[in-house]
Design a protein around this motif. Structure first.
Motif, PDB file in Angstrom:
ATOM      1  N   THR A 106      -4.729   5.826   1.440  1.00  0.00           N
ATOM      2  CA  THR A 106      -3.862   4.671   1.279  1.00  0.00           C
ATOM      3  C   THR A 106      -4.502   3.695   0.293  1.00  0.00           C
ATOM      4  O   THR A 106      -5.630   3.244   0.494  1.00  0.00           O
ATOM      5  CB  THR A 106      -3.638   3.975   2.628  1.00  0.00           C
ATOM      6  OG1 THR A 106      -3.083   4.908   3.553  1.00  0.00           O
ATOM      7  CG2 THR A 106      -2.695   2.794   2.469  1.00  0.00           C
TER       8      THR A 106
ATOM      9  N   GLN B 255       0.820  -1.198   0.000  1.00  0.00           N
ATOM     10  CA  GLN B 255       0.000   0.000   0.000  1.00  0.00           C
ATOM     11  C   GLN B 255       0.861   1.258   0.000  1.00  0.00           C
ATOM     12  O   GLN B 255       1.975   1.269   0.512  1.00  0.00           O
ATOM     13  CB  GLN B 255      -0.916   0.005   1.221  1.00  0.00           C
ATOM     14  CG  GLN B 255      -2.002  -1.063   1.148  1.00  0.00           C
ATOM     15  CD  GLN B 255      -2.958  -0.974   2.315  1.00  0.00           C
ATOM     16  OE1 GLN B 255      -2.597  -0.509   3.388  1.00  0.00           O
ATOM     17  NE2 GLN B 255      -4.190  -1.394   2.107  1.00  0.00           N
ATOM     18  N   ARG B 256       0.315   2.304  -0.611  1.00  0.00           N
ATOM     19  CA  ARG B 256       1.014   3.575  -0.654  1.00  0.00           C
ATOM     20  C   ARG B 256      -0.001   4.707  -0.645  1.00  0.00           C
ATOM     21  O   ARG B 256      -1.211   4.472  -0.793  1.00  0.00           O
ATOM     22  CB  ARG B 256       1.891   3.668  -1.904  1.00  0.00           C
ATOM     23  CG  ARG B 256       1.146   3.490  -3.202  1.00  0.00           C
ATOM     24  CD  ARG B 256       2.118   3.206  -4.338  1.00  0.00           C
ATOM     25  NE  ARG B 256       1.433   3.006  -5.607  1.00  0.00           N
ATOM     26  CZ  ARG B 256       1.079   3.972  -6.439  1.00  0.00           C
ATOM     27  NH1 ARG B 256       1.322   5.244  -6.111  1.00  0.00           N
ATOM     28  NH2 ARG B 256       0.488   3.729  -7.568  1.00  0.00           N
ATOM     29  N   GLU B 257       0.491   5.917  -0.490  1.00  0.00           N
ATOM     30  CA  GLU B 257      -0.381   7.078  -0.435  1.00  0.00           C
ATOM     31  C   GLU B 257      -0.685   7.589  -1.838  1.00  0.00           C
ATOM     32  O   GLU B 257       0.190   7.670  -2.688  1.00  0.00           O
ATOM     33  CB  GLU B 257       0.281   8.205   0.377  1.00  0.00           C
ATOM     34  CG  GLU B 257       0.411   7.876   1.854  1.00  0.00           C
ATOM     35  CD  GLU B 257      -0.932   7.737   2.549  1.00  0.00           C
ATOM     36  OE1 GLU B 257      -1.842   8.537   2.224  1.00  0.00           O
ATOM     37  OE2 GLU B 257      -1.077   6.839   3.387  1.00  0.00           O
TER      38      GLU B 257
END
Length: 247
Positions: free
Chosen positions: A173, A166-168
């Motif tokens: 997210t 996961q990432r922004e």
């Protein structure tokens, strides 16, 4: 929330349309369904359901199927909701139809464009007064022709697999997801479903999580998916290369 919604909208009751609903014959239903043209079919099925809901037997296997198919053709959460309400009393929909309707139903006040439908629906306003006719079946209909009109609609159980951690993105997210498996639940024209499912496999998108979900796919005659500034296009069989058109 429901009571507040109904209380406010009831003040508008005097503005309802009291015109006699258009009666639709079984022949007209069969012709419209066989056409394979979403626009033609949905107008006929919506008219047929409106007539059934105002008729002497609003609750029947016939009206449950009409509500469901109208919901399928229009992606109408209201009609899916009504299909389930009627089915609760006549037990006529299939398990697959119930899965689609449960996933796609809406509630009063959820969508502004459906508010009047909920307000003036006899199933919402006076459900205890409606006649139940379990012996009024839905007729057998012919198979819808493929490749007709410029639009097709499908409801599929899709499995999205997480590709990266996961990432922004835009303050939330998300994960990179890939569509790895597709099960056609229902659609119109249904015979195009398997080929479209195979073309959808491999699509990528951003999402908060992976796993199985029921999704609606609309092709007019193609559907565009945007991922990493790349446009992914899936078209109906026979419509490859067409420009995306809006309904």
């Amino acid at each position: 929330m429901l009571w507040v919604f109904l209380g406010i909208l009831t003040l508008l009751d005097g503005a309802s349309n009291t015109a006699e609903p258009l009666q639709v014959s079984e022949t007209e239903l069969a012709t419209a369904w066989a056409s394979g043209d979403v626009r033609e079919a949905r107008s006929v099925f919506e008219a047929a359901f409106n007539a059934a809901s105002q008729g002497p037997c609003p609750i029947s296997p016939y009206s449950a199927e009409l509500a469901y198919r109208t919901g399928l053709l229009m992606r109408s959460g209201y009609h899916f909701n009504m299909a389930l309400k009627i089915d609760d009393q006549v037990d006529s929909l299939s398990d697959t139809q119930r899965e689609v309707a449960q996933s796609m139903r809406s509630e009063p006040g959820e969508y502004q464009h459906e508010d009047r439908q909920f307000l003036f629906s006899p199933y919402t306003a006076r459900p205890a007064d409606l006649a139940v006719c379990r012996d009024v079946p839905f007729p057998e209909l012919p198979t819808a022709l493929a490749g007709q009109g410029d639009r097709a609609v499908f409801y599929m159980r899709s499995h999205w697999e997480r590709l990266v951690v996961q990432r922004e993105l835009s303050g939330r997210t998300v994960s990179d997801l890939e569509l790895t498996d597709v099960v056609v639940l229902d659609g119109y024209p249904l015979s195009e479903g398997p080929e479209l499912a195979s073309r959808l496999t491999g699509l990528r998108m951003y999402g908060e999580d992976g796993g199985w979900i029921v999704e609606h796919y609309s092709f007019s005659p193609c559907h565009n998916f945007s991922y990493r500034r790349h446009l992914q296009t899936v078209c109906r069989p026979g419509f490859e290369g067409e420009v995306l058109r809006q309904d």
